[in-house]
Every structure is written in C-alpha cells, then in structure tokens.
Motif scaffolding. Structure first.
Motif, short mmCIF file in Angstrom:
data_model
loop_
_atom_site.label_atom_id
_atom_site.label_comp_id
_atom_site.label_asym_id
_atom_site.label_seq_id
_atom_site.Cartn_x
_atom_site.Cartn_y
_atom_site.Cartn_z
N UNK A 1 -23.31 -36.43 0.85
CA UNK A 1 -22.05 -36.97 0.34
C UNK A 1 -21.30 -37.66 1.47
N UNK A 2 -20.97 -38.93 1.27
CA UNK A 2 -20.22 -39.67 2.29
C UNK A 2 -18.90 -38.99 2.59
N UNK A 3 -18.55 -38.97 3.85
CA UNK A 3 -17.28 -38.38 4.25
C UNK A 3 -17.38 -36.93 4.67
N UNK A 4 -18.51 -36.28 4.38
CA UNK A 4 -18.71 -34.91 4.83
C UNK A 4 -19.13 -34.93 6.30
N UNK B 1 -29.85 -39.22 3.08
CA UNK B 1 -28.78 -40.20 2.94
C UNK B 1 -28.93 -41.05 1.68
N UNK B 2 -30.09 -40.91 1.02
CA UNK B 2 -30.33 -41.66 -0.21
C UNK B 2 -30.37 -40.77 -1.45
N UNK C 1 -32.78 -39.47 11.14
CA UNK C 1 -33.42 -39.58 9.83
C UNK C 1 -33.90 -38.20 9.42
N UNK C 2 -33.51 -37.77 8.24
CA UNK C 2 -33.87 -36.42 7.81
C UNK C 2 -34.25 -36.43 6.34
N UNK C 3 -35.31 -35.71 6.02
CA UNK C 3 -35.66 -35.47 4.63
C UNK C 3 -35.02 -34.16 4.19
#
Length: 269
Positions: free
Chosen positions: A236-239, A267-268, A252-254
């Motif tokens: 969630x953006x902003x967290x 991020x997706x 980069x994380x899965x």
C-alpha cells in the motif's frame, strides 16, 4: 569471494515459520512472538482480549515436534512490552521458555521489545545482540564461510558480518498485504517478503569496501508469529517501513502468503 552451496530457508506451509538446515542441525525460525500482548494492550490501550498464551505456547511446541527441529531461533520480540517483563507477561514467558527449552535450545535475537528478557531469562536462553549475527557458520579451509544464515530483528543498523551469510532473516516489520476483490471487498494477510539484498543500503558505503561480493545474500522478512500484533501493509502506497535500511536494502521483493501462494512483486500486488 565465491560461496559454496547456499543454505535453503524454507517456510513451513501454512505457518509463520521457516526451517533452515544448518549442517547436521535443523533450526526452526520465527519472528515477533510478542508473548504477553494481551496484558500489554490492556495496559497501553485499555483493550481487553482473551488470553492466548496457551495457544501460542502449544503452537510453537507443535511446530518444533512436527518439523523435528533441533533449535528454535526467535528473530526478536519474544516479549511484547518494552522493559522488564512482569505480571502476566512474565508468567507467560516463564512457562513458554521452559516448555521450549525442555525440548530444544532457544536462541533469541534481541528485538526492541526484549530489553528485559535477557536479564530475566539469560541463564535459560542463548542471545544474539540487536545488531544481529550468524548461525550455522562453517569456516572452509580457505577461510571462507559456508552454510551460514544471518539473523537480526531489524530495528537498528546491522553488523556488516551479516554480508557473509547465504540468507539474512529478519522480523520487526510484521509484513502484510492488503488484498481486494472485484467487488471492492478487502482483507489483509500476513506475508513473507523475499528478494536480493542491496549491501550498500543495508550497512552503508563506509563499511562495504572490502566485503562486496558478486552474489549478495537473499533477504527474508518474516511475518509476525503473533496474529494480534498488527503489521506493515507492504503493498500500500504511503506505508512506511520500520527498519532503518528498508525499503532501500530490498529494492525488489516478492510477496508470499503463508499457504505458499506467490503474489509476485509486492509493489504490484
């Protein structure tokens, strides 16, 4: 510096726990047990919840038995309240630690909630400081290290020694993902985050010069063992993350759910 065969840290399907095979020893790893959370929430927020101390203890002991683990490693925040444990929290910790150490040794990586745990129970458990350390280390004839897992909680800057590990495991973040369905409903699920570690963001440029390698460790952010402890909505953006080196050290994380479902790039999601 080349590595030998990497250590595999494999989640236990359906559980906020993982197994690492360290030579002849199998270690069960969990993060953020937060024993005494009900007493803490009562004191901090006036929230009354049923006490799940017995369920937490039985859950951990069952996992030790089912995985045939030789050791339990807690990646910080075994306790909930910051400071010396007392009252119901201390009683839960005493019973929990005794039940575990009757089965296997217990290693605690000190988290930001564990300041009084080492003092109170240091005779019964092994501890690793807040900056983290290595477990399962094997030194080769050439002086290299193989079969090594780095462990830390994640609330402070880590030791650069962790860059020698195959895999670095941490807690503190309590990662979750917020999932929405086609009709606007949503739910949150505890999740694993896994990806390549950026050494420079992890420990800083000033200590990286003689430690850089072509195959940096994988970083695994563990879900909280305690389902009542809340968490960071990683998708969630902003967290904002809690660890001082995130998200930069995990570019980069899965994300994976506890049942093993791979959600892909967090991020997706």
């Amino acid at each position: 510096m080349a590595r030998g065969e990497r250590v595999a840290v494999e989640p236990v399907v359906g559980e906020p726990a993982a197994i690492a095979a360290l030579g002849s020893e199998r270690a069960l790893l969990v993060a953020d047990v937060h024993a005494g959370i009900e007493a803490g929430l009562r004191y901090e927020r006036g929230v009354e919840l049923d006490n799940r101390a017995d369920e937490r203890r039985e859950h951990l002991c069952r996992l030790l038995d089912e995985t045939d683990a030789d050791r339990l490693v807690v990646l910080g925040d075994l306790a909930h309240r910051i400071g010396a444990p007392d009252g119901d929290e201390r009683a839960e910790l005493e019973t929990l630690i005794r039940a575990i150490t009757d089965r296997v040794p217990l290693t605690l990586v000190e988290g930001n909630h564990d300041a009084g745990v080492t003092e109170a129970f240091g005779d019964a458990i092994e501890t690793i400081g807040p900056e983290g350390g290595l477990i399962g280390e094997t030194v080769t004839d050439g002086g290299g290290r193989e079969g090594t897992v780095g462990v830390l909680h994640g609330h402070t800057w880590p030791t650069a020694d962790l860059l020698a590990a195959d895999v670095v495991c941490m807690g503190h973040e309590h990662p979750q993902v917020r999932l929405e369905d086609a009709v606007g409903g949503s739910r949150t699920e505890r999740a694993w985050l896994r990806g390549g570690l950026n050494p420079r963001a992890f420990v800083g440029d000033e200590v990286i010069t003689d430690r850089e390698r072509s195959d940096p460790p994988e970083l695994i952010v563990f879900p909280a063992f305690n389902e009542r402890s809340g968490g960071t909505w990683a998708n969630v953006d902003g967290q904002s993350f809690l660890a001082p080196f995130l998200p930069e050290a995990l570019p980069a994380a899965d994300a994976y759910l506890l049942d093993g479902t791979r959600l892909g790039d967090v991020r997706r999601v």
